[in-house]
Design an enzyme around this catalytic site. Sequence first.
Site, PDB file in Angstrom:
ATOM      1  CB  ILE A 133      18.935  52.514 -33.146  1.00  0.00           C
ATOM      2  CG1 ILE A 133      20.035  51.361 -33.453  1.00  0.00           C
ATOM      3  CG2 ILE A 133      19.673  53.897 -33.447  1.00  0.00           C
ATOM      4  CD1 ILE A 133      19.944  50.916 -35.021  1.00  0.00           C
ATOM      5  CE1 TYR A 290      13.718  46.722 -41.313  1.00  0.00           C
ATOM      6  CE2 TYR A 290      15.719  46.543 -43.172  1.00  0.00           C
ATOM      7  CZ  TYR A 290      15.010  46.956 -41.845  1.00  0.00           C
ATOM      8  OH  TYR A 290      16.155  47.835 -41.078  1.00  0.00           O
TER       9      TYR A 290
HETATM   10  N1  LIG Z   1      20.315  47.442 -36.437  1.00  0.00           N
HETATM   11  C1  LIG Z   1      20.557  47.727 -37.618  1.00  0.00           C
HETATM   12  O1  LIG Z   1      21.586  47.196 -38.143  1.00  0.00           O
HETATM   13  C2  LIG Z   1      19.806  48.685 -38.571  1.00  0.00           C
HETATM   14  C3  LIG Z   1      20.364  48.933 -39.670  1.00  0.00           C
HETATM   15  C4  LIG Z   1      19.577  49.593 -40.558  1.00  0.00           C
HETATM   16  C5  LIG Z   1      18.391  50.418 -39.907  1.00  0.00           C
HETATM   17  N2  LIG Z   1      17.985  50.133 -38.812  1.00  0.00           N
HETATM   18  C6  LIG Z   1      16.674  50.783 -38.423  1.00  0.00           C
HETATM   19  O2  LIG Z   1      16.995  51.358 -37.224  1.00  0.00           O
HETATM   20  C7  LIG Z   1      15.669  51.396 -36.346  1.00  0.00           C
HETATM   21  C8  LIG Z   1      15.763  50.677 -35.017  1.00  0.00           C
HETATM   22  O3  LIG Z   1      16.080  49.489 -35.234  1.00  0.00           O
HETATM   23  P1  LIG Z   1      17.051  48.692 -34.345  1.00  0.00           P
HETATM   24  O4  LIG Z   1      18.021  47.950 -35.007  1.00  0.00           O
HETATM   25  O5  LIG Z   1      17.201  49.347 -32.839  1.00  0.00           O
HETATM   26  O6  LIG Z   1      15.938  47.245 -33.810  1.00  0.00           O
HETATM   27  P2  LIG Z   1      15.077  46.791 -32.349  1.00  0.00           P
HETATM   28  O7  LIG Z   1      16.389  46.929 -31.413  1.00  0.00           O
HETATM   29  O8  LIG Z   1      14.569  45.638 -32.819  1.00  0.00           O
HETATM   30  O9  LIG Z   1      14.121  47.941 -32.116  1.00  0.00           O
HETATM   31  C9  LIG Z   1      12.946  48.260 -32.857  1.00  0.00           C
HETATM   32  C10 LIG Z   1      11.953  48.795 -31.737  1.00  0.00           C
HETATM   33  O10 LIG Z   1      10.890  48.930 -32.694  1.00  0.00           O
HETATM   34  C11 LIG Z   1       9.753  48.394 -31.492  1.00  0.00           C
HETATM   35  N3  LIG Z   1       8.478  48.168 -32.150  1.00  0.00           N
HETATM   36  C12 LIG Z   1       8.400  46.723 -33.133  1.00  0.00           C
HETATM   37  N4  LIG Z   1       7.205  46.899 -33.437  1.00  0.00           N
HETATM   38  C13 LIG Z   1       6.222  47.853 -32.865  1.00  0.00           C
HETATM   39  C14 LIG Z   1       5.077  48.219 -32.905  1.00  0.00           C
HETATM   40  N5  LIG Z   1       4.189  47.584 -33.540  1.00  0.00           N
HETATM   41  N6  LIG Z   1       4.763  49.251 -32.131  1.00  0.00           N
HETATM   42  C15 LIG Z   1       5.812  50.162 -31.393  1.00  0.00           C
HETATM   43  N7  LIG Z   1       7.169  49.599 -31.573  1.00  0.00           N
HETATM   44  C16 LIG Z   1       7.369  48.714 -32.144  1.00  0.00           C
HETATM   45  C17 LIG Z   1      10.341  47.374 -31.065  1.00  0.00           C
HETATM   46  O11 LIG Z   1       9.703  47.113 -29.492  1.00  0.00           O
HETATM   47  P3  LIG Z   1       9.618  45.644 -28.901  1.00  0.00           P
HETATM   48  O12 LIG Z   1      10.867  45.510 -28.053  1.00  0.00           O
HETATM   49  O13 LIG Z   1       8.332  45.502 -28.415  1.00  0.00           O
HETATM   50  O14 LIG Z   1       9.871  44.549 -29.986  1.00  0.00           O
HETATM   51  C18 LIG Z   1      11.836  48.000 -30.554  1.00  0.00           C
HETATM   52  O15 LIG Z   1      11.870  48.842 -29.556  1.00  0.00           O
HETATM   53  C19 LIG Z   1      14.700  50.502 -37.401  1.00  0.00           C
HETATM   54  O16 LIG Z   1      14.026  51.571 -38.070  1.00  0.00           O
HETATM   55  C20 LIG Z   1      15.632  49.816 -38.217  1.00  0.00           C
HETATM   56  O17 LIG Z   1      14.892  49.781 -39.600  1.00  0.00           O
HETATM   57  C21 LIG Z   1      18.556  49.022 -38.202  1.00  0.00           C
END
Ligand SMILES: NC(=O)c1ccc[n+]([C@@H]2O[C@H](COP(=O)([O-])OP(=O)(O)OC[C@H]3O[C@@H](n4cnc5c(N)ncnc54)[C@H](OP(=O)(O)O)[C@@H]3O)[C@@H](O)[C@H]2O)c1
Length: 412
Positions: A133, A290
């Site tokens: 995202i 989480y």
């Molecule tokens: N996907 C869903 O259905 C969903 C639902 C509700 C809420 N969300 C929220 O949406 C947001 C984005 O999530 P996403 O679904 O897009 O997940 P994602 O694809 O896993 O993206 C998470 C990002 O955070 C980075 N990250 C992890 N650890 C880090 C660290 N120590 N320092 C800096 N960056 C770090 C990851 O980098 P790396 O690539 O290096 O790991 C990745 O770029 C999150 O806050 C999540 O809680 C997502």
Amino acid sequence: MAALKYAGMDDTDSEDELPPGWEERSTKDGWVYYANHDEMKTQWEHPKTGKKKRCAGDLPYGWEQETDDKGQIYYVDHINKRKTYFDPRQAFTVEDVQVKPKRFDGNTSALEILQGRDLSNKVILITGANSGIGFETARSFALHGAHVILACRNKTRSSKAVGLILQEWNKAHVEAMPLDLASLRSVREFAESFKAKKLPLHVLVCNAAVCSQPWRLTEDGLESTFQICHLGHFYLVQLLQDVLRRSAPARVLVLSSESHRFTDLVDSCGKVDLCLLSPPRRAYWSMLAYNRAKLCNILFSSELHRRLSPYGVSSNAVHPGNMMYTGIHRGWWLMTLLFTLARPFTKSLQQGAATTVYCAVAEELEGLGGMYFNNCFRCVPSAQAQDAAAALHLWELSEKLVRERSTAPQTL
Ligand SMILES: NC(=O)c1ccc[n+]([C@@H]2O[C@H](COP(=O)([O-])OP(=O)(O)OC[C@H]3O[C@@H](n4cnc5c(N)ncnc54)[C@H](OP(=O)(O)O)[C@@H]3O)[C@@H](O)[C@H]2O)c1
């Protein structure tokens, strides 16, 4: 035209042409009105079409507006040395159509929200923007001219993300900077490098997160999910708050999740409990960690808004959507299976980025904050996420942790 004829009005080439005895004038601030000399009356609506109009734009170069002794406005053309009571801008009038704010919902994509927007004067910082995202959010802003900074922990992955955006639009103003939210030292170094660039900061998106990770302590001695999702962002905002204040109006968006509803984080005395937030290995369950971190995100956003809104910095929390297929599930095979099964029924990543983008640019939200958004709508978070005392406790605890651990790292 047939309708005008039926109404007893002259048929003309232009439906804007005035009936005899009428004159078109404009007010000082450009609103067009109509004067009827026979009946000695004025009105805002065109006598034939019923439309209201206003003059578009400024006076032409060399023109000035003056008021005569009777209070009537006239126009001076300094270049051709002449005067007229006719507003030269009336050559370029536009219809006064009431523009209602567009309604968006869960099907709207981030690019749809930004359609027609020029963000070229905005600097936007997004954590964890190399994938999922965060990447779609960064891409959408960059394709609309914003200077976008991807704050990411992995150089190879962040350079690839920057390359993908540039491949789509080679004039995009996009760059990556190293930030590991699991390290307070890295957050501090990031903030120093960002400040050295002497840029403003109009939008800060706290997006990065991990979910379903095995228990691990960070170099600062805290459970990693808690530090990455909450404390790292808390420290980042603390260090950048002077830049945000100088860039006001500025907005902070904190990515949370509906899963914040399935947990709590206060002890029996109603105080935020560090043992719940950063538990030892034996009390750790990754999903619960989480959910707690996502509850922290909403509480942090509310308290941040309370503290910074007097300085023109607002903050809102966002739920991007349910079970979107990103990298978030990769820590646990069961989650990967669930996300795979749900994939055909969930939002696209563009739709997942929409609520954040909406909260970042919506004019109707200027200065408003302390709220929780889902599907581009304000919604009500859990009772605990609305607890102002818990938000304050969490803030104070976070301040204490940062104070103690950012200078002298220690274990729990
Ligand atoms: N996907 C869903 O259905 C969903 C639902 C509700 C809420 N969300 C929220 O949406 C947001 C984005 O999530 P996403 O679904 O897009 O997940 P994602 O694809 O896993 O993206 C998470 C990002 O955070 C980075 N990250 C992890 N650890 C880090 C660290 N120590 N320092 C800096 N960056 C770090 C990851 O980098 P790396 O690539 O290096 O790991 C990745 O770029 C999150 O806050 C999540 O809680 C997502």
